[in-house]
Design an enzyme around this catalytic site. Structure first.
Site, PDB file in Angstrom:
ATOM      1  CG  ASP A  10      33.645  35.429  37.842  1.00 52.55           C
ATOM      2  OD1 ASP A  10      34.179  35.519  36.728  1.00 52.55           O
ATOM      3  OD2 ASP A  10      33.000  36.355  38.375  1.00 52.55           O
ATOM      4  CD  GLU A  53      37.968  36.157  35.551  1.00 55.56           C
ATOM      5  OE1 GLU A  53      37.825  36.835  34.537  1.00 55.56           O
ATOM      6  OE2 GLU A  53      37.233  36.277  36.548  1.00 55.56           O
TER       7      GLU A  53
END
Ligand code: CA
Length: 616
Positions: A335, A364
């Site tokens: 993330d 990400e």
């Protein structure tokens, strides 16, 4: 005399207390809770939390294991043990004793070195062969009502709460793995399953409160292991979502941080990130702006981890290896990637591949400009010399292009040319085949909604995602036309109909109308992808769109697929001369959707339709 008696009585009454005093320190946490014999890297950092443990000295008597060094922090309630686990160490359990200055054992804990699974180091990762199904386990299927309300967990299931827990769990996912595999998917990415015991909005999983625990409302660690095993049996790889950048503010260590610089602190205030990721690669950046982007908190409930601190960095690197080894992962999705210290993240990639050379990780980096995004992929040609070592990045520019391409009126730079232009930027990308391609995810608006609830457009986007270069990612529910505007996250994370007892609709088993039609189309495209070397490995050759018709080929030496996307309302016939450099090599074409033969001398495509043609 009297005095002696009272002292004797006192000594007697003190005896049980004295016995406890021998081991006066209660150990609260040891992380990682276990490790393995036979890892490539022989170093292991153990974090031990116990009141006053910082004053003790640890000792271990176990063949092949030694305490190489100990790190004390500014908090005496923690001790970091740097163990060396040599090649001679066998699987087994040993005691770690913590002794005081007088040689008395103040605390003991058992520690286990487990046996690794055969072939663990050689496991593969996810590749361009894969299509990844992304789902949020709280919102997919409730396979176990008994975990909807768990003791010690603040939030309990309430399906009426937009941002609450809805009761979905790992058992629910396990029960519907066939549904995912039948769609032609080959990998599963769930939003984080680690404990998120936050006061509210904990359903999404991104505010982790225990990095070594599965959230009890999703199930137990054994449930997760079983789900992973079942997924593997059905041909689905498992990609685990991890968050190193921040922890939930209800994490147990927030009450007594292992050291003051364990997280980024802002003099007691909460300072949020500027979210300006361009700063991290900017050669002209000010210290101030870089700090604001990478040390500001992602949210008030998400404390920013200081990965510049060696102890924190090692903690997270080991945590990821622990999960890979414990549940048998095939990949990790990381993330908020650029928000973490980029040198620490580089080392993380290297150390994961030191143990698992074929593993894959996707980061990400939500950056919509290809030139800025490209910085983050392994082997990028960066002027500052930075090599992230991160193999896969998410193709956000292509996502934006998909949204616009099938929606807007055609123009010089509008309409289907957006897809061409986005892919034409691949010269900036170190490894286009390792890009993750998608039309949406759990943070962006739903594709069907973006495409004005037009199934024809959604099918074109689907054909594109199933056939374009890279690793495909599909978001749960779009195959059954789930809708939602991304401006409110709850709208794009609705429950999957049929996942809860008593649901009026059941999209697992009884799909209706256009949802059924769309589902079958998605299954056809992605199941075909599974069989096609050209789509999984082939090169891409594309032609500039003409009249909103975009034609490209994916090909290997033995295999070729032609994709014709007609983004106009009218039927069109291809000028075969224009595409002769590819078409002349083949004599037979088959439309994958209909199974019908395609006349390669005069290829006709209906308006608003993508045709995927296998060439021989
Ligand atoms: Ca449940």
């Amino acid at each position: 005399m009297k005095r002696y008696i009272s002292l004797a009585i006192a000594a007697l009454t003190l005896m049980p207390v004295m016995a406890q005093m021998k081991q006066a320190i209660k150990i609260e946490h040891v992380e990682p809770m276990n490790w393995w014999a036979g890892m490539k890297n022989e170093n292991l950092q153990l974090m031990v939390e116990a009141k006053g443990i910082g004053e003790t000295t640890p000792r271990i008597a176990y063949n092949g294991v030694e305490v190489a060094s100990v790190t004390q922090t500014d908090n005496g309630n923690y001790l970091f043990l740097n163990l060396k686990i040599g090649a001679s160490a066998r699987p087994g359990t040993f005691n770690i004793e913590f002794v005081d200055g007088r040689g008395k054992v103040k605390a003991t804990c058992k520690y286990e070195l487990k046996q690794r699974e055969t072939g663990s180091a050689e496991r593969g990762g996810f590749t361009s062969e894969d299509a990844i199904y992304l789902l949020m386990p709280d919102r997919f299927a409730n396979g176990d009502k008994s975990n909807d309300d768990m003791p010690g967990m603040v939030e309990k299931a309430d399906r009426n709460a937009d941002y609450g827990r809805h009761g979905g769990d790992l058992k629910g996912v396990k029960e519907h793995l066939d549904y995912i595999a039948d769609l032609g998917m080959t990998a599963l990415w769930m939003t984080p399953v680690m404990e998120n015991n936050m006061a509210s909005s904990s359903y999404h999983g991104y505010a982790i409160t225990d990095y070594y625990n599965v959230d009890a409302r999703l199930g137990s660690l054994d449930d997760y292991k079983e789900m992973c095993k079942a997924a593997h049996e059905k041909g689905l790889k498992v990609i685990m979502d991890m968050v190193f950048n921040h922890c939930g503010t209800n994490h147990w260590w927030m009450k007594d941080l292992p050291c003051q610089d364990w997280i980024y602190q802002w003099n007691g205030k909460i300072v949020k990130s500027s979210y300006r990721l361009s700063t991290v690669a900017d050669m002209h950046v000010s210290e101030y702006d870089l700090k604001m982007a990478t040390e500001g908190w992602f949210d008030d409930t998400m404390a920013d981890m200081n990965l510049k601190n060696e102890l924190v960095k090692n903690y997270f690197i080991q945590n990821s290896i622990w999960w890979i080894e414990t549940v048998g992962l095939d990949g990790i999705r990381q993330d908020t990637y650029p928000y973490s210290d980029k040198e620490a993240m580089r080392e993380w990639n290297l150390r994961v591949r030191e143990e698992y050379p074929n593993f894959n990780v996707v980061g990400e980096a939500w950056i919509s400009q290809t030139e800025k995004l490209a910085y983050w992929q392994k082997d990028a040609n960066n002027r500052d010399g930075y090599n992230s070592e991160l193999p896969t990045i998410m193709d956000f520019p292509l996502m934006s292009a998909i949204h616009a391409a099938f929606n807007e009126n055609p123009g010089w730079d509008e309409g289907i040319i957006r897809l061409y232009n986005s892919l034409a930027n691949d010269y900036l990308i170190a490894d286009p085949m390792k890009m993750m391609v998608f039309g949406e995810n759990h943070d962006a608006g739903r594709l069907y909604t973006y495409l004005n609830r037009d199934v024809r457009r959604l099918k074109m986007a689907t054909a594109f995602l199933a056939t374009v270069r890279g690793i495909a990612q599909w978001y749960v529910g779009t195959e059954v036309l789930m809708e939602g505007d991304g401006s409110r996250h709850c709208e794009i994370r609705r429950d999957f109909a049929g996942g809860w007892e008593g649901d009026a609709d059941d999209n697992f088993k009884a799909r209706k109308g256009e949802a059924a039609e769309m589902h079958d189309y998605v299954a056809k495209m992605f199941n075909y992808r599974k069989t096609s070397d050209a789509l999984r490995h082939g090169k891409l050759l594309h032609f500039l769109p003409v009249d909103e018709v975009y034609v490209y080929f994916r090909y290997t030496d033995n295999d070729c697929v032609m994709v014709v996307i007609n983004n106009s309302d009218k039927e069109q016939t291809l000028d075969s001369e224009r595409y002769a450099e590819m078409l002349k090599k083949y004599s037979v074409g088959k439309d994958i959707e209909t199974g019908k033969a395609v006349d390669l001398a005069s290829v006709k495509v209906d308006g608003r339709r993508a045709m995927v043609v296998e060439l021989k």
